[in-house]
Motif scaffolding. Structure first.
Motif, PDB file in Angstrom:
ATOM      1  N   ARG A  50      24.126  44.759  37.549  1.00 20.39           N
ATOM      2  CA  ARG A  50      24.512  45.915  36.710  1.00 20.39           C
ATOM      3  C   ARG A  50      23.477  46.164  35.607  1.00 20.39           C
ATOM      4  N   LEU A  51      22.953  45.078  35.030  1.00 21.37           N
ATOM      5  CA  LEU A  51      21.927  45.224  33.985  1.00 21.37           C
ATOM      6  C   LEU A  51      20.646  45.840  34.531  1.00 21.37           C
ATOM      7  N   ASN A  52      20.362  45.602  35.791  1.00 25.26           N
ATOM      8  CA  ASN A  52      19.184  46.228  36.407  1.00 25.26           C
ATOM      9  C   ASN A  52      19.402  47.715  36.655  1.00 25.26           C
ATOM     10  N   GLU A  53      20.666  48.132  36.759  1.00 28.01           N
ATOM     11  CA  GLU A  53      20.999  49.536  37.001  1.00 28.01           C
ATOM     12  C   GLU A  53      21.001  50.371  35.725  1.00 28.01           C
ATOM     13  N   ARG A  54      21.437  49.781  34.601  1.00 24.17           N
ATOM     14  CA  ARG A  54      21.556  50.551  33.349  1.00 24.17           C
ATOM     15  C   ARG A  54      21.536  49.598  32.160  1.00 24.17           C
ATOM     16  N   SER A  55      21.448  50.178  30.970  1.00 24.78           N
ATOM     17  CA  SER A  55      21.470  49.360  29.754  1.00 24.78           C
ATOM     18  C   SER A  55      22.862  49.427  29.131  1.00 24.78           C
ATOM     19  N   TYR A  56      23.154  48.419  28.303  1.00 31.60           N
ATOM     20  CA  TYR A  56      24.453  48.326  27.646  1.00 31.60           C
ATOM     21  C   TYR A  56      24.255  48.109  26.149  1.00 31.60           C
ATOM     22  N   ASP A  57      25.223  48.598  25.375  1.00 32.22           N
ATOM     23  CA  ASP A  57      25.199  48.399  23.931  1.00 32.22           C
ATOM     24  C   ASP A  57      25.773  47.035  23.560  1.00 32.22           C
TER      25      ASP A  57
END
Length: 142
Positions: A125-132
């Protein structure tokens, strides 16, 4: 001259507060370690370290949060809603059954909450998008 007249009351309050502290410091300083929050009509601060210690102790004891504590947490989140709105959380937990209430609350506040049951799933999931914010349980084996 007008600017000086406007600043004098503020300076006097600072001097007054400093004098009160100096006179009462022997009584005040021992109590600061027990201070958990400060509330005024326009300002509220809660010291996170004490809150985290208390929450950890309750979790160890298996005690659920009280209704008052839940209301206080919701109130703090509502005050911060304009900041967290449109935020992204990745919640990594192999046993996420107990997280549904908080996940629902964050979503109600306008946040996107993605879940993952393993470290590998979280990394994908981290490779797909960034998170706050990333929330995870304490032990991550895989």
């Amino acid at each position: 001259m007008i600017e000086l007249v406007r600043t004098v009351p503020a300076v006097l309050w600072v001097v007054f507060a400093a004098l009160v502290f100096l006179v009462l410091r022997r009584a005040i300083l021992p109590q600061l370690g027990r201070l958990s929050n400060v509330k005024t009509p326009v300002f509220e601060a809660t010291f996170a370290e004490q809150m985290l210690d208390e929450a950890a102790a309750r979790i160890r004891d298996g005690a659920p949060a009280s209704a008052r504590e839940r209301r206080a947490a919701i109130s703090r989140l509502e005050h911060a809603a304009h900041i967290v709105k449109r935020g992204r959380i990745l919640w990594v937990d192999d046993n996420s059954d107990g997280n549904s209430a908080l996940t629902h609350l964050f979503r109600r506040l306008g946040m996107t909450v993605d879940t993952a049951r393993s470290t590998d799933e979280a990394m994908a999931r981290l490779n797909e998008r960034s998170y706050d914010l990333i929330i995870t349980d304490m032990r991550r084996d895989t």
